[in-house]
Design a protein around this motif. Structure first.
Motif, mmCIF file in Angstrom:
data_model
loop_
_atom_site.group_PDB
_atom_site.id
_atom_site.type_symbol
_atom_site.label_atom_id
_atom_site.label_comp_id
_atom_site.label_asym_id
_atom_site.label_seq_id
_atom_site.Cartn_x
_atom_site.Cartn_y
_atom_site.Cartn_z
ATOM 1 N N GLN A 193 0.823 -1.210 0.000
ATOM 2 C CA GLN A 193 0.000 0.000 0.000
ATOM 3 C C GLN A 193 0.855 1.258 0.000
ATOM 4 O O GLN A 193 0.543 2.232 -0.695
ATOM 5 N N GLN A 194 1.916 1.245 0.775
ATOM 6 C CA GLN A 194 2.799 2.411 0.829
ATOM 7 C C GLN A 194 3.420 2.694 -0.535
ATOM 8 O O GLN A 194 3.485 3.844 -0.983
ATOM 9 N N ALA A 195 3.879 1.612 -1.216
ATOM 10 C CA ALA A 195 4.458 1.783 -2.550
ATOM 11 C C ALA A 195 3.432 2.335 -3.523
ATOM 12 O O ALA A 195 3.745 3.172 -4.380
ATOM 13 N N LEU A 196 2.193 1.898 -3.379
ATOM 14 C CA LEU A 196 1.116 2.392 -4.241
ATOM 15 C C LEU A 196 0.896 3.886 -4.020
ATOM 16 O O LEU A 196 0.795 4.655 -4.986
ATOM 17 N N MET A 197 0.821 4.289 -2.772
ATOM 18 C CA MET A 197 0.554 5.694 -2.466
ATOM 19 C C MET A 197 1.683 6.606 -2.933
ATOM 20 O O MET A 197 1.460 7.783 -3.241
ATOM 21 N N GLU A 198 2.882 6.076 -3.009
ATOM 22 C CA GLU A 198 4.032 6.865 -3.441
ATOM 23 C C GLU A 198 4.213 6.875 -4.962
ATOM 24 O O GLU A 198 5.091 7.567 -5.473
ATOM 25 N N ASN A 199 3.393 6.102 -5.665
ATOM 26 C CA ASN A 199 3.505 6.003 -7.122
ATOM 27 C C ASN A 199 2.823 7.215 -7.770
ATOM 28 O O ASN A 199 1.601 7.375 -7.683
ATOM 29 N N GLU A 200 3.588 8.060 -8.403
ATOM 30 C CA GLU A 200 3.059 9.294 -8.975
ATOM 31 C C GLU A 200 2.149 9.060 -10.175
ATOM 32 O O GLU A 200 1.408 9.969 -10.574
ATOM 33 N N LYS A 201 2.185 7.877 -10.742
ATOM 34 C CA LYS A 201 1.332 7.581 -11.891
ATOM 35 C C LYS A 201 -0.100 7.218 -11.502
ATOM 36 O O LYS A 201 -0.978 7.138 -12.356
ATOM 37 N N VAL A 202 -0.327 6.984 -10.209
ATOM 38 C CA VAL A 202 -1.583 6.384 -9.756
ATOM 39 C C VAL A 202 -2.552 7.411 -9.185
ATOM 40 O O VAL A 202 -2.188 8.259 -8.362
ATOM 41 N N GLU A 203 -3.804 7.301 -9.611
ATOM 42 C CA GLU A 203 -4.924 8.018 -9.005
ATOM 43 C C GLU A 203 -5.896 6.951 -8.494
ATOM 44 O O GLU A 203 -6.160 5.967 -9.185
ATOM 45 N N ILE A 204 -6.427 7.154 -7.281
ATOM 46 C CA ILE A 204 -7.338 6.172 -6.690
ATOM 47 C C ILE A 204 -8.748 6.746 -6.610
ATOM 48 O O ILE A 204 -8.948 7.862 -6.112
ATOM 49 N N LEU A 205 -9.710 5.981 -7.105
ATOM 50 C CA LEU A 205 -11.120 6.326 -6.961
ATOM 51 C C LEU A 205 -11.715 5.389 -5.924
ATOM 52 O O LEU A 205 -11.922 4.201 -6.180
ATOM 53 N N TRP A 206 -11.976 5.926 -4.725
ATOM 54 C CA TRP A 206 -12.516 5.116 -3.640
ATOM 55 C C TRP A 206 -14.029 4.961 -3.779
ATOM 56 O O TRP A 206 -14.697 5.798 -4.384
ATOM 57 N N ASN A 207 -14.573 3.904 -3.188
ATOM 58 C CA ASN A 207 -16.022 3.674 -3.155
ATOM 59 C C ASN A 207 -16.642 3.792 -4.548
ATOM 60 O O ASN A 207 -17.717 4.390 -4.723
ATOM 61 N N SER A 208 -15.979 3.213 -5.518
ATOM 62 C CA SER A 208 -16.410 3.387 -6.902
ATOM 63 C C SER A 208 -16.480 2.056 -7.642
ATOM 64 O O SER A 208 -15.760 1.110 -7.320
ATOM 65 N N GLU A 209 -17.350 1.998 -8.640
ATOM 66 C CA GLU A 209 -17.513 0.804 -9.470
ATOM 67 C C GLU A 209 -17.704 1.197 -10.930
ATOM 68 O O GLU A 209 -18.320 2.232 -11.225
ATOM 69 N N ILE A 210 -17.174 0.376 -11.827
ATOM 70 C CA ILE A 210 -17.428 0.576 -13.252
ATOM 71 C C ILE A 210 -18.817 0.056 -13.584
ATOM 72 O O ILE A 210 -19.152 -1.086 -13.265
ATOM 73 N N LYS A 211 -19.617 0.884 -14.207
ATOM 74 C CA LYS A 211 -20.971 0.501 -14.568
ATOM 75 C C LYS A 211 -21.140 0.234 -16.058
ATOM 76 O O LYS A 211 -22.053 -0.483 -16.473
#
Length: 313
Positions: A193-211
């Motif tokens: 998780q720490q590595a993910l949060m430090e990855n500048e390429k990543v944006e996280i969409l919480w509480n979300s689903e593809i419809k």
């Protein structure tokens, strides 16, 4: 599929269904016990560990690639004396204390003891367009298809170790990665998780689903819904990699063995099912914790219990 009436019958002491970590471990122990041991696998030997970019929680390896570890296990099983028949699927079973008959596309096996280590299959993205874009924008293996997205914007769906590990690998190719997770917290280990949060390429969409997936011949974007307020947004992207859990491959056994509410085979820590001489190992066994190490443990126990069963008979 081969003509069922013309299949060759084969007798075997220990038959193992599934060539993942649990099945290969059972093969090592079974063969070392001097049992005639056969592992049958309908896909590539190694199972889901082949999909892991890096494994960092397996004793003896600070970090090892999934494919490398799978190949090491396969080689060790063969060197112990087990036989592996891959790309042959089980089509029917007949299980009782008196007989264990397993029919595949090629043969009809009569086993003295049976270990079911069939594992699970990836859960598909639950949208209407999944079949249309599968392999053409929607993918389930970053190692297989990540290289096609050099410099592209992709989405990774999920919040467990598989999803976070996929992000790590896909960062080698993609210019941007949107992680879409239906919850507000991740299930991966803290280091990942720490590595993910430090990855500048990543944006996280919480509480979300593809419809909905958009595009004509090829995927061009998605509609994402926020599970808390119901709002929707359109995101342009080039590909989706899906890691939303797995479904146990147990339907063929339901007439003979007990399944839990999730479809896993019920067996205790001794890996014994309710049919004498039939054992279950790995992720397909009903249990709380599913890790590579627990699969290996199950494979060990199931093989030792199968050896004891065969010797006593």
């Amino acid at each position: 599929m081969a003509d069922q009436s013309k299949k060759q019958d084969k007798n075997i002491e220990l038959l193992i269904i599934g060539g993942g970590a649990a099945g290969l471990t059972a093969g090592i122990y079974g063969a070392r016990a001097k049992l005639e041991t056969l592992i049958i696998e309908d896909e590539l030997v190694g199972g889901q560990i082949r999909d892991a970019y890096a494994i960092e929680n397996y004793p003896g390896f600070s970090s090892v690639g999934g494919v490398e570890l799978a190949e090491r296990m396969q080689r060790q099983s063969l060197e112990a004396g087990a036989v592996i028949d891959d790309l042959d699927a089980v089509v029917s079973v007949k299980l009782s204390a008196a007989e264990k008959i397993v029919e595949t596309n090629k043969y009809r096996y009569h086993a003295k003891a049976l270990i079911i280590a069939a594992g699970s299959k990836r859960r598909q993205l639950p949208i209407a367009e999944e079949e249309k874009f599968r392999g053409n924008g929607i993918h389930y293996c970053e190692l297989c298809d990540g290289r096609f997205y050099e410099g592209k914007h992709i989405a990774v769906v999920g919040g467990g170790s598989a999803a976070v590990g996929a992000v790590q690998h896909l960062s080698n190719y993609a210019a941007k990665i949107t992680l879409i997770h239906r919850s507000e917290k991740l299930r991966a280990d803290q280091k990942s998780q720490q590595a993910l949060m430090e990855n500048e390429k990543v944006e996280i969409l919480w509480n979300s689903e593809i419809k909905e997936a958009l595009g004509n011949e090829r995927l061009s974007g998605v509609i994402v819904e926020n599970r808390l307020d119901g709002t929707r947004r359109q995101i342009e992207l080039d590909g989706i990699f899906v890691y939303i859990g797995s479904v146990a491959r147990t339907g063929i056994y339901k007439d003979y063995l007990t399944l839990d509410a999730e479809g896993n085979l019920v067996a205790g820590e001794d890996c014994k099912t309710d049919v004498e001489g039939v054992f279950v190992a790995g992720d397909v066994r009903s249990k709380r914790i599913r890790q590579l190490t627990t699969a290996v443990s199950d494979g060990t126990i199931a093989a030792l219990m199968a050896e004891e069963y065969i010797r006593q008979r």
